[in-house]
Scaffold this motif. Sequence first.
Motif, PDB file in Angstrom:
ATOM      1  N   GLN A   1      21.476  30.312  44.793  1.00  0.00           N
ATOM      2  CA  GLN A   1      20.536  31.420  44.631  1.00  0.00           C
ATOM      3  C   GLN A   1      21.177  32.787  44.853  1.00  0.00           C
ATOM      4  O   GLN A   1      20.543  33.804  44.645  1.00  0.00           O
ATOM      5  CB  GLN A   1      19.327  31.234  45.529  1.00  0.00           C
ATOM      6  N   VAL A   2      22.429  32.836  45.251  1.00  0.00           N
ATOM      7  CA  VAL A   2      23.123  34.120  45.401  1.00  0.00           C
ATOM      8  C   VAL A   2      24.073  34.387  44.242  1.00  0.00           C
ATOM      9  O   VAL A   2      24.460  35.527  44.023  1.00  0.00           O
ATOM     10  CB  VAL A   2      23.888  34.237  46.744  1.00  0.00           C
ATOM     11  N   LEU A   3      24.463  33.353  43.501  1.00  0.00           N
ATOM     12  CA  LEU A   3      25.411  33.521  42.400  1.00  0.00           C
ATOM     13  C   LEU A   3      24.764  34.193  41.202  1.00  0.00           C
ATOM     14  O   LEU A   3      23.614  33.936  40.869  1.00  0.00           O
ATOM     15  CB  LEU A   3      25.961  32.172  41.949  1.00  0.00           C
ATOM     16  N   ILE A   4      25.524  35.054  40.565  1.00  0.00           N
ATOM     17  CA  ILE A   4      25.076  35.731  39.361  1.00  0.00           C
ATOM     18  C   ILE A   4      26.294  35.889  38.471  1.00  0.00           C
ATOM     19  O   ILE A   4      27.424  35.855  38.957  1.00  0.00           O
ATOM     20  CB  ILE A   4      24.420  37.089  39.708  1.00  0.00           C
ATOM     21  N   GLN A   5      26.073  36.019  37.185  1.00  0.00           N
ATOM     22  CA  GLN A   5      27.201  36.207  36.279  1.00  0.00           C
ATOM     23  C   GLN A   5      27.041  37.555  35.586  1.00  0.00           C
ATOM     24  O   GLN A   5      25.976  37.872  35.055  1.00  0.00           O
ATOM     25  CB  GLN A   5      27.250  35.075  35.261  1.00  0.00           C
ATOM     26  N   ARG A   6      28.086  38.340  35.618  1.00  0.00           N
ATOM     27  CA  ARG A   6      28.108  39.641  34.953  1.00  0.00           C
ATOM     28  C   ARG A   6      29.376  39.711  34.110  1.00  0.00           C
ATOM     29  O   ARG A   6      30.472  39.487  34.628  1.00  0.00           O
ATOM     30  CB  ARG A   6      28.099  40.797  35.964  1.00  0.00           C
ATOM     31  N   ALA A   7      29.210  39.997  32.836  1.00  0.00           N
ATOM     32  CA  ALA A   7      30.344  40.102  31.908  1.00  0.00           C
ATOM     33  C   ALA A   7      31.229  38.861  31.981  1.00  0.00           C
ATOM     34  O   ALA A   7      32.443  38.953  31.931  1.00  0.00           O
ATOM     35  CB  ALA A   7      31.140  41.369  32.185  1.00  0.00           C
ATOM     36  N   GLY A   8      30.602  37.691  32.156  1.00  0.00           N
ATOM     37  CA  GLY A   8      31.330  36.434  32.206  1.00  0.00           C
ATOM     38  C   GLY A   8      32.026  36.141  33.519  1.00  0.00           C
ATOM     39  O   GLY A   8      32.781  35.183  33.623  1.00  0.00           O
ATOM     40  N   ILE A   9      31.772  36.954  34.539  1.00  0.00           N
ATOM     41  CA  ILE A   9      32.415  36.778  35.846  1.00  0.00           C
ATOM     42  C   ILE A   9      31.393  36.304  36.862  1.00  0.00           C
ATOM     43  O   ILE A   9      30.333  36.923  37.015  1.00  0.00           O
ATOM     44  CB  ILE A   9      33.047  38.107  36.325  1.00  0.00           C
ATOM     45  N   ASP A  10      31.693  35.195  37.553  1.00  0.00           N
ATOM     46  CA  ASP A  10      30.829  34.716  38.633  1.00  0.00           C
ATOM     47  C   ASP A  10      30.977  35.640  39.825  1.00  0.00           C
ATOM     48  O   ASP A  10      32.089  36.036  40.188  1.00  0.00           O
ATOM     49  CB  ASP A  10      31.225  33.300  39.074  1.00  0.00           C
ATOM     50  N   GLY A  11      29.852  35.983  40.442  1.00  0.00           N
ATOM     51  CA  GLY A  11      29.926  36.846  41.605  1.00  0.00           C
ATOM     52  C   GLY A  11      28.648  36.819  42.418  1.00  0.00           C
ATOM     53  O   GLY A  11      27.718  36.069  42.129  1.00  0.00           O
ATOM     54  N   ILE A  12      28.655  37.632  43.438  1.00  0.00           N
ATOM     55  CA  ILE A  12      27.490  37.796  44.307  1.00  0.00           C
ATOM     56  C   ILE A  12      27.324  39.279  44.574  1.00  0.00           C
ATOM     57  O   ILE A  12      28.256  40.060  44.396  1.00  0.00           O
ATOM     58  CB  ILE A  12      27.640  37.028  45.642  1.00  0.00           C
ATOM     59  N   PHE A  13      26.123  39.654  44.972  1.00  0.00           N
ATOM     60  CA  PHE A  13      25.898  41.018  45.424  1.00  0.00           C
ATOM     61  C   PHE A  13      25.890  41.012  46.941  1.00  0.00           C
ATOM     62  O   PHE A  13      25.238  40.176  47.571  1.00  0.00           O
ATOM     63  CB  PHE A  13      24.563  41.571  44.904  1.00  0.00           C
ATOM     64  N   ILE A  14      26.634  41.935  47.503  1.00  0.00           N
ATOM     65  CA  ILE A  14      26.638  42.123  48.948  1.00  0.00           C
ATOM     66  C   ILE A  14      26.009  43.479  49.246  1.00  0.00           C
ATOM     67  O   ILE A  14      25.805  44.290  48.338  1.00  0.00           O
ATOM     68  CB  ILE A  14      28.067  42.056  49.531  1.00  0.00           C
ATOM     69  N   VAL A  15      25.712  43.731  50.514  1.00  0.00           N
ATOM     70  CA  VAL A  15      25.214  45.035  50.947  1.00  0.00           C
ATOM     71  C   VAL A  15      26.331  45.704  51.732  1.00  0.00           C
ATOM     72  O   VAL A  15      26.830  45.144  52.704  1.00  0.00           O
ATOM     73  CB  VAL A  15      23.950  44.887  51.829  1.00  0.00           C
ATOM     74  N   ASP A  16      26.730  46.912  51.290  1.00  0.00           N
ATOM     75  CA  ASP A  16      27.797  47.608  52.001  1.00  0.00           C
ATOM     76  C   ASP A  16      27.243  48.388  53.191  1.00  0.00           C
ATOM     77  O   ASP A  16      26.033  48.370  53.446  1.00  0.00           O
ATOM     78  CB  ASP A  16      28.611  48.496  51.047  1.00  0.00           C
ATOM     79  N   LYS A  17      28.106  49.067  53.908  1.00  0.00           N
ATOM     80  CA  LYS A  17      27.718  49.790  55.132  1.00  0.00           C
ATOM     81  C   LYS A  17      26.740  50.920  54.867  1.00  0.00           C
ATOM     82  O   LYS A  17      26.016  51.341  55.764  1.00  0.00           O
ATOM     83  CB  LYS A  17      28.962  50.349  55.833  1.00  0.00           C
ATOM     84  N   GLU A  18      26.716  51.424  53.641  1.00  0.00           N
ATOM     85  CA  GLU A  18      25.807  52.521  53.280  1.00  0.00           C
ATOM     86  C   GLU A  18      24.473  52.013  52.739  1.00  0.00           C
ATOM     87  O   GLU A  18      23.642  52.802  52.299  1.00  0.00           O
ATOM     88  CB  GLU A  18      26.465  53.442  52.250  1.00  0.00           C
ATOM     89  N   GLY A  19      24.283  50.690  52.709  1.00  0.00           N
ATOM     90  CA  GLY A  19      23.039  50.119  52.197  1.00  0.00           C
ATOM     91  C   GLY A  19      22.967  50.046  50.683  1.00  0.00           C
ATOM     92  O   GLY A  19      21.889  50.035  50.105  1.00  0.00           O
ATOM     93  N   MET A  20      24.136  49.967  50.051  1.00  0.00           N
ATOM     94  CA  MET A  20      24.206  49.871  48.596  1.00  0.00           C
ATOM     95  C   MET A  20      24.599  48.458  48.177  1.00  0.00           C
ATOM     96  O   MET A  20      25.388  47.796  48.859  1.00  0.00           O
ATOM     97  CB  MET A  20      25.240  50.844  48.028  1.00  0.00           C
ATOM     98  N   ALA A  21      24.060  48.024  47.051  1.00  0.00           N
ATOM     99  CA  ALA A  21      24.437  46.730  46.481  1.00  0.00           C
ATOM    100  C   ALA A  21      25.818  46.858  45.861  1.00  0.00           C
ATOM    101  O   ALA A  21      26.109  47.833  45.167  1.00  0.00           O
ATOM    102  CB  ALA A  21      23.430  46.300  45.424  1.00  0.00           C
ATOM    103  N   ARG A  22      26.667  45.884  46.120  1.00  0.00           N
ATOM    104  CA  ARG A  22      28.015  45.868  45.545  1.00  0.00           C
ATOM    105  C   ARG A  22      28.287  44.483  44.968  1.00  0.00           C
ATOM    106  O   ARG A  22      28.132  43.470  45.650  1.00  0.00           O
ATOM    107  CB  ARG A  22      29.077  46.192  46.596  1.00  0.00           C
ATOM    108  N   PHE A  23      28.689  44.444  43.698  1.00  0.00           N
ATOM    109  CA  PHE A  23      29.027  43.178  43.053  1.00  0.00           C
ATOM    110  C   PHE A  23      30.434  42.788  43.461  1.00  0.00           C
ATOM    111  O   PHE A  23      31.358  43.601  43.396  1.00  0.00           O
ATOM    112  CB  PHE A  23      28.944  43.312  41.533  1.00  0.00           C
ATOM    113  N   ARG A  24      30.589  41.561  43.897  1.00  0.00           N
ATOM    114  CA  ARG A  24      31.902  41.031  44.273  1.00  0.00           C
ATOM    115  C   ARG A  24      32.140  39.722  43.540  1.00  0.00           C
ATOM    116  O   ARG A  24      31.290  38.826  43.573  1.00  0.00           O
ATOM    117  CB  ARG A  24      31.997  40.790  45.790  1.00  0.00           C
ATOM    118  N   SER A  25      33.269  39.623  42.870  1.00  0.00           N
ATOM    119  CA  SER A  25      33.592  38.385  42.168  1.00  0.00           C
ATOM    120  C   SER A  25      33.923  37.294  43.179  1.00  0.00           C
ATOM    121  O   SER A  25      34.394  37.573  44.287  1.00  0.00           O
ATOM    122  CB  SER A  25      34.756  38.593  41.201  1.00  0.00           C
TER     123      SER A  25
END
Length: 70
Positions: A3-27
């Motif tokens: 339920q955390v995995l997502i695919q963007r531009a053919g790349i498997d990744g997850i969204f994390i929350v950074d220290k500033e409260g922003m969503a960040r895509f990480r492969s």
Amino acid sequence: SEQVLIQRAGIDGIFIVDKEGMARFRSVRTGRHWQNQVELLAGPATGTMVILNPDENLRDGDPVNVNPST
């Protein structure tokens, strides 16, 4: 969990929350899949806050509201 995995531009990744409260895509590099679990062979460090069930419109850098699970 898948339920955390997502695919963007053919790349498997997850969204994390950074220290500033922003969503960040990480492969990530996945391994075995079983039931609703997936093995991560490479990705963010243990303890990193991840976004469950990310909306398909979520983009890198979007602000997020954090509601820690209990």
